[in-house]
Design a protein around this motif. Structure first.
Motif, PDB file in Angstrom:
ATOM      1  N   GLY A   1      -1.184  -6.681  -0.765  1.00 14.71           N
ATOM      2  CA  GLY A   1       0.158  -6.101  -0.780  1.00 14.71           C
ATOM      3  C   GLY A   1       0.961  -6.473   0.463  1.00 14.71           C
ATOM      4  N   ILE A   2       0.712  -7.699   0.948  1.00 16.57           N
ATOM      5  CA  ILE A   2       1.453  -8.177   2.118  1.00 16.57           C
ATOM      6  C   ILE A   2       2.406  -9.272   1.645  1.00 16.57           C
ATOM      7  N   SER A   3       3.668  -9.153   1.999  1.00 14.94           N
ATOM      8  CA  SER A   3       4.633 -10.138   1.484  1.00 14.94           C
ATOM      9  C   SER A   3       4.502 -11.481   2.201  1.00 14.94           C
TER      10      SER A   3
ATOM     11  N   ILE B   1      -3.343 -11.102  -2.255  1.00 17.80           N
ATOM     12  CA  ILE B   1      -3.159 -10.344  -3.489  1.00 17.80           C
ATOM     13  C   ILE B   1      -1.802  -9.677  -3.413  1.00 17.80           C
ATOM     14  N   ASN B   2      -0.925 -10.012  -4.351  1.00 18.86           N
ATOM     15  CA  ASN B   2       0.413  -9.419  -4.346  1.00 18.86           C
ATOM     16  C   ASN B   2       0.986  -9.420  -5.750  1.00 18.86           C
TER      17      ASN B   2
ATOM     18  N   LEU C   1      -2.694  -4.812  -6.600  1.00 16.97           N
ATOM     19  CA  LEU C   1      -3.854  -4.634  -5.717  1.00 16.97           C
ATOM     20  C   LEU C   1      -4.649  -3.387  -6.087  1.00 16.97           C
ATOM     21  N   TYR C   2      -3.954  -2.423  -6.676  1.00 15.97           N
ATOM     22  CA  TYR C   2      -4.641  -1.190  -7.065  1.00 15.97           C
ATOM     23  C   TYR C   2      -5.608  -1.411  -8.217  1.00 15.97           C
TER      24      TYR C   2
ATOM     25  N   ILE D   1       0.867  -1.183   0.000  1.00 18.46           N
ATOM     26  CA  ILE D   1       0.000   0.000   0.000  1.00 18.46           C
ATOM     27  C   ILE D   1       0.900   1.228   0.000  1.00 18.46           C
ATOM     28  N   GLU D   2       0.709   2.062  -0.998  1.00 13.33           N
ATOM     29  CA  GLU D   2       1.644   3.184  -1.158  1.00 13.33           C
ATOM     30  C   GLU D   2       1.362   4.357  -0.232  1.00 13.33           C
TER      31      GLU D   2
END
Lengths: 261, 322, 418
Positions: free
Chosen positions: B265-267, B285-286, B305-306, B212-213
């Motif tokens: 967006g989690i590694s 989701i990555n 994810l975006y 997440i940016e």
């Protein structure tokens, strides 16, 4: 001028554990050890109190290994003296044994106003030794402390609990366990490291403490330690575009019974 | 009725008490012993009466004005004398911070072993209690036995299900309160703003990680969570490093047990996985096809994810329209 | 030749603490920011290094240092090179301050020590070396700065160029080691009759010029100054009259050891950044690390780095023995001393190999990683630009190191300038 004993665990560095792929057993024996993270906070807090009020900080640890490098580090951080209880009989020890031996060592050291421990160790995270030690020594225990102040032999501590922040007061002697919020452990200067070489590390075996071998029997028996098994479906959801993939996700959620239609 | 040699349950958190009663009942039945619980507080007769419906043989009540706030010394002394009197075989204590300290002191006083945070408890074929817990920062699962008596176990929230009401109601017994004077003086208690439902109890969680940016992008996760009736979570780096949040989901943060966990967006660092391990279904989701989280996921979405999250939101909105 | 390659517990703890300090204060983001922004060097970092005790650790304890031996200081320089692979930090504080500052301290008066050395150790002031002149760098004996004795003062005239740290020195206070000709020039022995002085940067007549726009090690300045009738009290003379050249060779030795050691750290860092990438990144379905063209190069850089490291530590050990012989309180071994020229050979070998190997490592890493390695997301390009400074000339050019080795192998009569 309080005398503070800090109990340090020479803990397994959990970031460096390897797994034996065939058996899923954890390979612990060759993993490097270090001073458990919260114990560093405990030591830092003790040194800060010493810097403010004078007095002495004593580091104490219990191990089967050669923990002198960790104790030397503790001396560099600001402990004045260190005690190492080292005995092969301590292998397979548990919190019950640890607390009772630490108590015997503290009784032999025979002087303290304050005992500070970390809230729990990084490798076992059972949070037992501090309160057990307090109970054995008959001391008031203040756990999960994130802010500590001392004035005229009275300790005022702010505890971080799940639903509230509780401030308590007690007269010394007291046993405290600290969280990592309490301070940022310092990096000792190189001069501190050099001076640490001249400070004393006293090594005791269990017989020095008058503990017979029969008494060293852990209450807990570990039957197995393995890497966690993760049996997940690992179904790949793919598509030409985001819309297609999203639709597949929704379908999967419906199939799992997670979406009410 | 004697509850000697049986299973004893205590937590200052009644939800935990209930959860432990269900496991306690199972253990007591296997051992052919009795199950008892104690409730300590001030004005707790009604709660005690309620507890009798959930499978225990006996509910002890220690009701006294001085017991209104949890004070480890006073609660401990009550529990200790009761346990000594009944020579309990197994004592289950709720693994809250207060409970952990209480349990450790009890274990020291009774010179016995303690197994913390057991999420699995069983009686083995040779009649022994076997406990399973997480060790080494999430890298290991340990299976342990306690050689001494009583066996003190602390139980984390939501390890066990709540019991359904039992046929037989438990006996209630009042406990004479002669509490030990507290060694600590409470100066102040500042309650923490607690959300009505805590994330540990959420059934759906949409969580964001380093992918997440911007903090504002969490609005998108909130929208998705809202559509699913869930909570929003985050990983540790977003709290500790980016300072966007105070808490996080993970081994050292909040351990969650939702039915659905959507990781955006989690590694998938091991400490995070350890915190979400008990989720029923994990969707990850990555962008990175090699992200470790995919090893721990039921549904793998390799993508941005975006793009995926807005598409998911659209898809879910469309369902409710139908 | 009984010896022990292992580190002592104390050395391990010293290194551990420098590492921890660097992890907190010399993060990759900070280093990138420093290189992008350029000089002056951030004062907070140098003050932190000073408090830590990483600067001039070899200065004896009674003079404010830690009394470390050069081998241990090398281990510290490795860490500094690792965490700042642009080499700016190592340039200013390992080579210049630790190497030269230590040597200034050997020959300076108590006044200079109190006013400049001790504050520099604490990270408060900057002490540096100014040898290069417009006429040239390598030919130290050919330098033209002069000093004339007038009463109990010396009057200096001359010009110094390509001097590290002039902007920092001007900002924080401090001074420079300056050699000046104090007697007649003897054509067959031009190195005689040169005297070393400590010149405070704020002395009357010192004009600091604008720094150059360097290609690399951007965080530390490279400038110069002009000396116009600068009056220096005799108390600021370093050592004996006429011995300046010899002290300068000693200073170069100490600084060069620091550069070689720092380069070991730079190379280690480059490998630590590149190796995880080549293990993960796939091309034609296989990780880059599977391809022999790449893995052999990685192994070669690593092998050369270990050779460099051993050579550097041996050079440091030889310097320690030399100082032990001279009565410094560092007890090294029972070995007899080495001739300064023998020590210089080893030091030059290390200084020859260090920066050139680091340059090679940076270049190769960029090739292994491809476009990603070429970006400023990594520090390879900054490392390349930084260590190039130590190839072209800083602390002695590449070819000068070669000349030193040749001189010892083949004899003085083969020196090109004779």
């Amino acid at each position: 001028m309080p005398t503070i004993i800090v109990c340090l665990k020479y803990a397994v560095d959990v970031t460096q554990i390897k797994v034996e792929l065939a058996t899923r057993k954890l390979i612990i024996t060759s993993v490097p050890r270090k001073i458990s993270d919260f114990d560093k906070n405990a030591l830092e807090e003790a040194v800060k109190i010493k810097e403010k009020f004078g007095g002495e900080v004593i580091a104490l640890t219990l191990t089967t290994e050669d923990a002198s490098s960790a104790l030397r580090e503790a001396l560099a951080i600001g402990a004045d003296k260190a005690f190492l209880i080292k005995d092969p009989l301590l292998k397979d020890g548990d919190a019950f044994i640890t607390a009772s031996i630490l108590a015997k060592a503290i009784k032999k050291i025979n002087k303290f106003d304050l005992i500070i421990c970390g809230e729990a160790s990084i490798d076992s995270y059972s949070a037992q030794v501090g309160p057990r030690l307090g109970e054995i020594l008959g001391l008031p225990v203040i756990s999960y402390v994130r802010k500590l102040s001392l004035e005229n032999n009275v300790v005022v501590a702010e505890r971080g609990l799940e639903d509230c922040s509780e401030t308590v007061r007690a007269q010394l002697p007291v046993l405290i366990t600290v969280t990592k919020e309490i301070n940022v452990p310092r990096v000792p200067t190189l001069m501190d490291v050099i001076k640490a070489s001249k400070k004393q590390i006293v090594t005791w075996s269990l017989s020095d403490l008058g503990v017979p071998a029969e008494e060293v029997r852990a209450a807990i028996e570990v039957l197995d330690v393995s890497a966690p098994r993760v049996e997940r479906k690992k179904v790949k959801l793919e598509g030409e575009n985001a819309k297609e993939v999203a639709e597949k996700v929704v379908k999967a959620l419906i199939q799992e019974g997670l979406l009410k239609l | 009725m004697s509850t000697r040699d049986g299973v004893f349950v205590f937590s200052e958190n009644l939800n935990l008490t209930l959860e432990m009663l269900s496991k306690g009942r199972e253990l007591a039945d296997k051992l052919q012993k009795e199950l008892a619980a104690i409730i300590i507080g001030s004005g707790v007769q009604e709660q005690a009466a309620n507890l009798t419906k959930y499978g225990a043989d006996k509910i002890y009540v220690a009701d006294h004005p001085t017991l209104k706030n949890f004070q480890v010394d006073t609660y401990f002394s009550i529990l200790n004398s009761l346990v000594m009197e009944h020579n309990s075989e197994i004592i289950l204590i709720g693994s809250t911070k207060r409970g952990k300290e209480l349990a450790a002191r009890l274990a020291a006083r009774l010179k016995t072993g303690l197994i913390p945070d057991a999420f699995k408890l069983e009686i083995s074929s040779d009649g022994e209690l076997v406990a399973t817990r997480t060790v080494y920062g999430g890298n290991g699962i340990a299976v342990e036995k306690c050689r001494t008596k009583p066996k003190i176990i602390t139980v984390p929230p939501r390890a066990f299900e709540r019991p359904s009401p039992a046929e037989k109601k438990a006996e209630i017994a009042s406990v004479d309160v002669k509490p030990e004077a507290p060694k600590l003086e409470i100066v102040e208690i500042k309650p923490i703003e607690a959300a009505k439902v805590r994330i540990e109890e959420a059934t759906v969680i949409v969580s964001g990680g380093r992918g997440i940016e911007k903090k504002e992008d969490f609005k998108m996760l909130e929208e998705l969570a809202g559509l699913l009736g869930g909570f929003v979570g985050n990983t540790r780096p977003l709290a500790e490093d980016r300072k966007w949040f105070i808490e996080w989901v993970g081994l050292s943060g909040k351990k969650v047990k939702p039915n659905l966990y959507i990781a955006c967006g989690i590694s998938g660092m091991i400490q995070h996985i350890a915190g979400i391990r008990d989720s029923k279904v994990i969707v990850a989701i990555n962008k990175d096809p090699e992200a470790p989280i995919f090893e721990a996921a039921d549904y793998i979405v390799v993508g941005d994810l975006y793009q995926i999250v807005p598409a998911l939101i659209e898809a879910l909105k469309n369902i409710s329209k139908r | 030749m009984g010896f022990d390659f292992s580190e002592t517990e104390e050395q391990k703890l010293l290194v551990k603490n420098v590492k921890e300090w660097c992890q907190r204060n010399l993060t990759a983001e900070r280093v990138r920011e420093m290189d992008d922004k350029g000089h002056p060097y951030p004062k907070d970092i140098v003050e932190g290094l000073g408090r830590l005790g990483a600067i001039m650790g070899t200065v004896p304890q009674e003079h404010g240092g830690l009394g470390l031996d050069w081998k241990t200081q090398c281990l510290i320089a490795e860490v500094i090179g690792y965490y700042d692979p642009t080499i700016a930090t190592a340039a200013g504080f390992m080579a210049v301050e630790t190497g030269w500052g230590f040597t200034i301290n050997r020959y300076c008066s108590e006044t200079v020590r109190e006013k400049y050395i001790k504050p520099a150790i604490r990270g408060e002031k900057f002490v540096g070396i100014a040898t290069t002149e417009p006429v040239g760098g390598s030919d130290v004996a050919g330098h033209k700065t002069t000093a004339k004795k007038e009463g109990d003062e010396w009057v200096l005239n001359g010009e110094k160029t390509f001097i590290s740290g002039t902007e920092e020195c001007k900002l924080w206070g401090g001074g420079y080691w300056v050699n000046a000709r104090t007697g007649p020039l003897i054509p067959e022995a031009p190195h005689r009759n040169m005297t070393a002085f400590f010149v405070p940067i704020d002395a009357d007549g010192v004009e600091v010029v604008e720094p150059y726009r360097d290609a690399g090690r951007m965080a530390i300045s490279t400038g110069g100054f002009v000396l116009k009738n600068v009056r220096i009290p005799d108390e600021y003379r370093l050592g004996e009259v006429g011995k300046g050249f010899y002290y300068t060779m000693e200073g170069f030795d100490n600084a060069r050891i620091m550069i070689a050691a720092s380069c070991v750290g730079v190379i280690k860092r480059i490998l630590d950044e590149a190796i995880p990438y080549i293990k993960e990144r796939k091309v034609f379905g296989w990780p880059l690390a599977k391809y022999e063209a790449i893995q052999f190069e990685v192994a070669e850089i690593y092998m050369e780095m270990e050779a460099l490291r051993l050579m550097t530590l041996k050079a440091a050990w030889m310097q320690d023995i030399r100082y032990q012989e001279e009565g410094m309180p560092v007890k090294v071994s029972e070995a007899k001393t080495f001739k300064p020229t023998e020590i210089a050979k080893w030091i030059s070998m290390a200084k020859w190999k260090g920066p050139s190997l680091a340059l090679q490592a940076a270049e190769k890493a960029m090739i292994w990683l491809g476009a990603a390695g070429y970006t400023k997301e990594y520090l390879f390009e900054a490392a390349w630009r930084g260590v190039m400074s130590y190839v072209v000339g800083a602390e002695g050019g590449l070819n000068i190191q070669k000349i030193v080795v040749v001189r010892e192998l083949l004899g003085r009569e083969f020196m090109p300038y004779k």
